[in-house]
Design a protein around this motif. Sequence first.
Motif, PDB file in Angstrom:
ATOM      1  N   UNK A   1      28.550  56.456  45.094  1.00 17.67           N
ATOM      2  CA  UNK A   1      28.798  56.116  43.810  1.00 17.67           C
ATOM      3  C   UNK A   1      30.210  55.548  43.442  1.00 17.67           C
ATOM      4  N   UNK A   2      31.163  56.140  44.109  1.00 13.88           N
ATOM      5  CA  UNK A   2      32.487  55.559  43.940  1.00 13.88           C
ATOM      6  C   UNK A   2      32.526  54.307  44.566  1.00 13.88           C
ATOM      7  N   UNK A   3      31.783  53.801  45.660  1.00 11.75           N
ATOM      8  CA  UNK A   3      31.671  52.641  46.364  1.00 11.75           C
ATOM      9  C   UNK A   3      31.180  51.629  45.260  1.00 11.75           C
ATOM     10  N   UNK A   4      30.123  52.192  44.826  1.00  8.03           N
ATOM     11  CA  UNK A   4      29.253  51.355  43.673  1.00  8.03           C
ATOM     12  C   UNK A   4      30.035  51.007  42.580  1.00  8.03           C
ATOM     13  N   UNK A   5      30.967  52.226  41.878  1.00  5.88           N
ATOM     14  CA  UNK A   5      31.842  51.617  40.845  1.00  5.88           C
ATOM     15  C   UNK A   5      32.713  50.815  41.199  1.00  5.88           C
ATOM     16  N   UNK A   6      33.195  50.902  42.462  1.00  6.90           N
ATOM     17  CA  UNK A   6      34.364  50.111  42.909  1.00  6.90           C
ATOM     18  C   UNK A   6      33.832  48.352  43.193  1.00  6.90           C
ATOM     19  N   UNK A   7      32.670  48.238  43.431  1.00  7.61           N
ATOM     20  CA  UNK A   7      32.001  46.998  43.556  1.00  7.61           C
ATOM     21  C   UNK A   7      31.721  46.538  42.342  1.00  7.61           C
ATOM     22  N   UNK A   8      31.266  47.311  41.269  1.00 11.83           N
ATOM     23  CA  UNK A   8      31.052  47.099  39.882  1.00 11.83           C
ATOM     24  C   UNK A   8      32.448  46.236  39.230  1.00 11.83           C
ATOM     25  N   UNK A   9      33.407  47.132  39.510  1.00 13.85           N
ATOM     26  CA  UNK A   9      34.545  46.867  38.883  1.00 13.85           C
ATOM     27  C   UNK A   9      35.041  45.546  39.580  1.00 13.85           C
ATOM     28  N   UNK A  10      35.011  45.314  40.793  1.00 16.22           N
ATOM     29  CA  UNK A  10      35.088  43.958  41.333  1.00 16.22           C
ATOM     30  C   UNK A  10      34.441  42.717  40.838  1.00 16.22           C
ATOM     31  N   UNK A  11      33.033  43.175  40.682  1.00 18.04           N
ATOM     32  CA  UNK A  11      32.168  42.201  40.288  1.00 18.04           C
ATOM     33  C   UNK A  11      32.527  41.758  38.776  1.00 18.04           C
ATOM     34  N   UNK A  12      33.020  42.758  37.908  1.00 20.97           N
ATOM     35  CA  UNK A  12      33.231  42.507  36.481  1.00 20.97           C
ATOM     36  C   UNK A  12      34.523  41.753  36.437  1.00 20.97           C
ATOM     37  N   UNK A  13      35.395  42.090  37.428  1.00 19.89           N
ATOM     38  CA  UNK A  13      36.749  41.361  37.530  1.00 19.89           C
ATOM     39  C   UNK A  13      36.517  39.867  37.814  1.00 19.89           C
ATOM     40  N   UNK A  14      35.520  39.589  38.782  1.00 17.63           N
ATOM     41  CA  UNK A  14      35.313  38.159  39.287  1.00 17.63           C
ATOM     42  C   UNK A  14      34.422  37.408  37.882  1.00 17.63           C
ATOM     43  N   UNK A  15      33.731  38.094  37.391  1.00 15.70           N
ATOM     44  CA  UNK A  15      33.119  37.596  36.116  1.00 15.70           C
ATOM     45  C   UNK A  15      34.015  36.996  35.162  1.00 15.70           C
ATOM     46  N   UNK A  16      34.915  37.990  34.880  1.00 16.32           N
ATOM     47  CA  UNK A  16      35.990  37.556  33.760  1.00 16.32           C
ATOM     48  C   UNK A  16      36.807  36.409  34.403  1.00 16.32           C
ATOM     49  N   UNK A  17      37.019  36.557  35.551  1.00 13.78           N
ATOM     50  CA  UNK A  17      37.882  35.233  36.157  1.00 13.78           C
ATOM     51  C   UNK A  17      37.145  33.820  35.956  1.00 13.78           C
ATOM     52  N   UNK A  18      35.744  33.993  36.410  1.00 12.43           N
ATOM     53  CA  UNK A  18      34.983  32.729  36.494  1.00 12.43           C
ATOM     54  C   UNK A  18      34.919  32.340  34.957  1.00 12.43           C
TER      55      UNK A  18
END
Length: 177
Positions: free
Chosen positions: A99-116
């Motif tokens: 779950x921690x790994x999944x949250x970290x990946x979701x956070x990174x995905x969200x950050x990438x989306x905002x940056x995009x």
Amino acid sequence: LQGRIEELETEVANANAFVQQLTAKMASSSQQLTQQLQEQREATQRAEQAEAQVEALRKEVISAEQRAKAKANEDSDVALGQVRQEMERELEHLLKQKDDQLRALETKLSSSERSRQSTGRDLDFAQQEVERLQGQLEQLRSESVGKSSDHQRSVEQLTLDFQSRLESLEEQKSLEA
């Protein structure tokens, strides 16, 4: 008349320099957007892998529980309770890690989306600026009709180059969307 021609040549040169800066900025933005898209794909793959691992762990837990039940039939109820508690602790620990790994990946995905999205807005602004400059070039062209065929060819070439670059960026944007 010669002074006006020189003034127009200076304005065209300034516009050319500004357009080259915008073209470089758009190329940089395009590279950033491509990199962010790649990072987003990688983050999605890692998230999918993490979910697959969680599912595999759940299947392993189900399998382990089934084995524990068979063992419980052979052993006493006390041994069964101890095994179950240990399995639940281990499962909770593993699920928490995933779950921690999944949250970290979701956070990174969200950050990438905002940056995009931010890069997309920058690209839209650059496109508007190119259109504005094209309008200025059209105005300069209409003011200098008949004064210099060299200027006209230069402006037409610039316009074609900008339109080609703009179409290329729009294709990249549509592919990334």
